[in-house]
Scaffold this motif. Structure first.
Motif, PDB file in Angstrom:
ATOM      1  N   MET A   1     -15.923   6.426   5.975  1.00 35.78           N
ATOM      2  CA  MET A   1     -14.825   5.754   6.645  1.00 35.78           C
ATOM      3  C   MET A   1     -13.581   5.837   5.766  1.00 35.78           C
ATOM      4  N   ALA A   2     -12.446   6.216   6.357  1.00 37.45           N
ATOM      5  CA  ALA A   2     -11.208   6.340   5.594  1.00 37.45           C
ATOM      6  C   ALA A   2     -10.716   4.975   5.150  1.00 37.45           C
ATOM      7  N   ALA A   3     -10.073   4.951   3.978  1.00 33.05           N
ATOM      8  CA  ALA A   3      -9.510   3.708   3.472  1.00 33.05           C
ATOM      9  C   ALA A   3      -8.378   3.232   4.383  1.00 33.05           C
ATOM     10  N   ARG A   4      -8.236   1.916   4.470  1.00 35.64           N
ATOM     11  CA  ARG A   4      -7.182   1.295   5.273  1.00 35.64           C
ATOM     12  C   ARG A   4      -6.309   0.453   4.353  1.00 35.64           C
ATOM     13  N   PHE A   5      -5.005   0.695   4.387  1.00 37.86           N
ATOM     14  CA  PHE A   5      -4.072   0.042   3.482  1.00 37.86           C
ATOM     15  C   PHE A   5      -3.165  -0.931   4.221  1.00 37.86           C
ATOM     16  N   GLY A   6      -2.848  -2.025   3.544  1.00 37.90           N
ATOM     17  CA  GLY A   6      -1.923  -3.000   4.098  1.00 37.90           C
ATOM     18  C   GLY A   6      -1.092  -3.623   2.991  1.00 37.90           C
ATOM     19  N   ILE A   7      -0.220  -4.555   3.392  1.00 37.11           N
ATOM     20  CA  ILE A   7       0.644  -5.248   2.439  1.00 37.11           C
ATOM     21  C   ILE A   7       0.438  -6.747   2.566  1.00 37.11           C
ATOM     22  N   MET A   8       0.820  -7.458   1.506  1.00 34.37           N
ATOM     23  CA  MET A   8       0.824  -8.912   1.525  1.00 34.37           C
ATOM     24  C   MET A   8       2.160  -9.395   0.973  1.00 34.37           C
ATOM     25  N   THR A   9       2.823 -10.263   1.730  1.00 34.30           N
ATOM     26  CA  THR A   9       4.093 -10.847   1.310  1.00 34.30           C
ATOM     27  C   THR A   9       3.892 -12.351   1.205  1.00 34.30           C
ATOM     28  N   ALA A  10       3.762 -12.868   0.004  1.00 31.27           N
ATOM     29  CA  ALA A  10       3.602 -14.309  -0.188  1.00 31.27           C
ATOM     30  C   ALA A  10       4.897 -15.003   0.241  1.00 31.27           C
ATOM     31  N   PRO A  11       4.847 -15.914   1.218  1.00 31.68           N
ATOM     32  CA  PRO A  11       6.089 -16.472   1.761  1.00 31.68           C
ATOM     33  C   PRO A  11       6.647 -17.628   0.925  1.00 31.68           C
ATOM     34  N   MET A  12       6.812 -17.390  -0.377  1.00 31.26           N
ATOM     35  CA  MET A  12       7.419 -18.392  -1.259  1.00 31.26           C
ATOM     36  C   MET A  12       8.564 -17.736  -2.031  1.00 31.26           C
ATOM     37  N   GLN A  13       9.563 -18.546  -2.328  1.00 30.76           N
ATOM     38  CA  GLN A  13      10.744 -18.076  -3.057  1.00 30.76           C
ATOM     39  C   GLN A  13      11.457 -16.943  -2.314  1.00 30.76           C
TER      40      GLN A  13
ATOM     41  N   ASP B   1       4.812   5.962   0.284  1.00 35.12           N
ATOM     42  CA  ASP B   1       5.001   7.226  -0.429  1.00 35.12           C
ATOM     43  C   ASP B   1       4.354   7.222  -1.800  1.00 35.12           C
ATOM     44  N   GLU B   2       4.538   6.143  -2.549  1.00 34.01           N
ATOM     45  CA  GLU B   2       4.123   6.108  -3.949  1.00 34.01           C
ATOM     46  C   GLU B   2       2.678   5.650  -4.146  1.00 34.01           C
ATOM     47  N   LEU B   3       2.192   4.765  -3.263  1.00 35.02           N
ATOM     48  CA  LEU B   3       0.897   4.137  -3.507  1.00 35.02           C
ATOM     49  C   LEU B   3      -0.187   4.541  -2.520  1.00 35.02           C
ATOM     50  N   ILE B   4       0.185   4.808  -1.276  1.00 33.36           N
ATOM     51  CA  ILE B   4      -0.825   5.062  -0.242  1.00 33.36           C
ATOM     52  C   ILE B   4      -1.030   6.549  -0.002  1.00 33.36           C
ATOM     53  N   ARG B   5       0.057   7.289   0.096  1.00 38.32           N
ATOM     54  CA  ARG B   5      -0.051   8.714   0.440  1.00 38.32           C
ATOM     55  C   ARG B   5      -0.960   9.492  -0.513  1.00 38.32           C
ATOM     56  N   PRO B   6      -0.971   9.194  -1.834  1.00 36.17           N
ATOM     57  CA  PRO B   6      -1.894   9.929  -2.708  1.00 36.17           C
ATOM     58  C   PRO B   6      -3.361   9.763  -2.340  1.00 36.17           C
ATOM     59  N   PHE B   7      -3.663   8.737  -1.543  1.00 40.37           N
ATOM     60  CA  PHE B   7      -5.053   8.480  -1.166  1.00 40.37           C
ATOM     61  C   PHE B   7      -5.303   8.725   0.330  1.00 40.37           C
ATOM     62  N   THR B   8      -4.326   9.299   1.027  1.00 38.86           N
ATOM     63  CA  THR B   8      -4.476   9.564   2.441  1.00 38.86           C
ATOM     64  C   THR B   8      -5.680  10.489   2.668  1.00 38.86           C
ATOM     65  N   GLY B   9      -6.528  10.066   3.575  1.00 38.87           N
ATOM     66  CA  GLY B   9      -7.726  10.843   3.853  1.00 38.87           C
ATOM     67  C   GLY B   9      -8.870  10.578   2.888  1.00 38.87           C
ATOM     68  N   ARG B  10      -8.604   9.781   1.872  1.00 42.97           N
ATOM     69  CA  ARG B  10      -9.672   9.441   0.919  1.00 42.97           C
ATOM     70  C   ARG B  10     -10.734   8.632   1.646  1.00 42.97           C
ATOM     71  N   VAL B  11     -11.971   9.012   1.457  1.00 44.78           N
ATOM     72  CA  VAL B  11     -13.089   8.319   2.106  1.00 44.78           C
ATOM     73  C   VAL B  11     -13.692   7.369   1.089  1.00 44.78           C
ATOM     74  N   LYS B  12     -13.829   6.107   1.486  1.00 40.42           N
ATOM     75  CA  LYS B  12     -14.413   5.141   0.555  1.00 40.42           C
ATOM     76  C   LYS B  12     -15.867   5.466   0.319  1.00 40.42           C
TER      77      LYS B  12
ATOM     78  N   GLY C   1     -12.829  -0.393   0.784  1.00 41.08           N
ATOM     79  CA  GLY C   1     -12.069   0.512   1.640  1.00 41.08           C
ATOM     80  C   GLY C   1     -10.939  -0.147   2.397  1.00 41.08           C
ATOM     81  N   HIS C   2     -10.780  -1.461   2.226  1.00 41.81           N
ATOM     82  CA  HIS C   2      -9.696  -2.216   2.865  1.00 41.81           C
ATOM     83  C   HIS C   2      -8.853  -2.782   1.734  1.00 41.81           C
ATOM     84  N   VAL C   3      -7.652  -2.209   1.541  1.00 40.33           N
ATOM     85  CA  VAL C   3      -6.836  -2.507   0.371  1.00 40.33           C
ATOM     86  C   VAL C   3      -5.565  -3.228   0.803  1.00 40.33           C
ATOM     87  N   VAL C   4      -5.347  -4.399   0.209  1.00 40.47           N
ATOM     88  CA  VAL C   4      -4.148  -5.195   0.479  1.00 40.47           C
ATOM     89  C   VAL C   4      -3.253  -5.126  -0.753  1.00 40.47           C
ATOM     90  N   LEU C   5      -2.070  -4.565  -0.604  1.00 42.86           N
ATOM     91  CA  LEU C   5      -1.130  -4.390  -1.704  1.00 42.86           C
ATOM     92  C   LEU C   5      -0.167  -5.567  -1.743  1.00 42.86           C
TER      93      LEU C   5
END
Length: 293
Positions: free
Chosen positions: A1-13, A280-291, A260-264
């Motif tokens: 299964m291909a890795a799935r990437f997401g983001i996290m924005t802490a809603p403080m400050q 571009d900098e963090l996810i694309r180098p791992f595009t298609g990478r299978v966990k 395989g589920h990565v939250v940045l």
């Protein structure tokens, strides 16, 4: 299964417009598949008297302003809201998003966190011991799932949760229900995850410890007669804008360990174009990478 990437924005400050800008940009960035907020009522970093936005209210607003991202709170404190109320809130967000909610939940702040007690005392909320927190989490997961799926009112008489004539209507868009993500690293929480979770998240840092906790979750699943592979392994990794190579190294280690589920986690303030930069900098180098299984 291909890795799935997401983001996290802490809603403080941060201001609402800043978080909205990042989520809208992420929604237009195909490499980013999911986005998350956290669940704190007072800052846990930076100015202790600075702003914090309530997670579920903000999530509903962001869900209405996006079209593709899966959305969630990483993770909801089970100490903040009664589970039947939380089920109703989550249902509403799933409907607003058109069925894009991943439902994250955990026991709540660690007792050893230096700011853990402050937000509870400031809002008149009890801070029970660990045994109570874990036991009530297990019952909350049971009740929430039933409110999402049962077609008739029911009573529930648990050790921590008691309901009379409980019923959820409307139901979530996702059937049988939104995926349940349980966050935490303690053995007691992992036992709850083995029974109730579709996904399990752990904060990054010591990848060896994370892998050991994942193996313990495997063991608990086996004891329950559940296929360990049925629980997606998720990890939250902090992002460094100045040292992207360090973050890429952490991503590679996490994927090799089976996460395989990565939250940045994107720190504020958010640079212009941060979602595209992350792709571009963090996810694309791992595009298609299978966990690794």
């Amino acid at each position: 299964m291909a890795a799935r990437f997401g983001i996290m924005t802490a809603p403080m400050q941060v201001a609402y417009r800043d978080v909205l800008r990042v989520w809208r940009e992420a929604d237009e960035t195909p490499e980013i598949e999911h986005a998350w907020l956290f669940d704190h009522l007072m800052p846990i970093g930076g100015d202790p008297d600075g702003p914090v936005h309530e997670g579920w209210t903000l999530l509903s607003a962001l869900a209405a302003q996006t079209r593709r991202l899966r959305v969630g709170v990483l993770v909801t404190s089970n100490r903040f809201r009664p589970p039947a109320l939380l089920a109703k809130i989550a249902t509403t967000v799933d409907i607003v998003s058109g069925g894009r909610l991943d439902f994250g939940i955990g026991v709540g702040s660690r007792p050893d966190h230096p700011l853990a007690r402050r937000e509870y005392e400031a809002h008149g909320l009890p801070f029970h011991d660990t045994a109570h927190a874990v036991g009530s989490l297990a019952e909350a997961c049971t009740v929430i799932r039933r409110l999402w799926t049962d077609d008739a009112p029911f009573d529930f008489d648990g050790a921590y949760v008691r309901l009379t004539g409980a019923f959820g209507e409307p139901k979530p868009v996702q059937r049988p229900h939104p995926p349940i993500l349980i966050g935490g690293r303690s053995s007691a929480t992992l036992r709850v995850a083995a029974e109730h979770a579709d996904m399990w998240n752990i904060p990054g840092g010591d990848i060896g410890d994370a892998a050991a906790r994942s193996a313990l979750l495997d063991r608990y699943c086996t004891e329950l007669g559940r296929d360990p592979a049925s629980i997606v392994r998720s990890i939250h990794l902090p992002v460094s804008y100045d040292r992207p190579g360090t973050t890429r190294d952490a991503i590679g280690e996490a994927l090799d360990a089976g996460f395989g589920h990565v939250v940045l986690g994107l720190p504020a303030p958010y640079p212009d174009g941060v979602a595209r930069w992350a792709a571009d900098e963090l996810i694309r180098p791992f595009t298609g990478r299978v966990k690794r299984p």
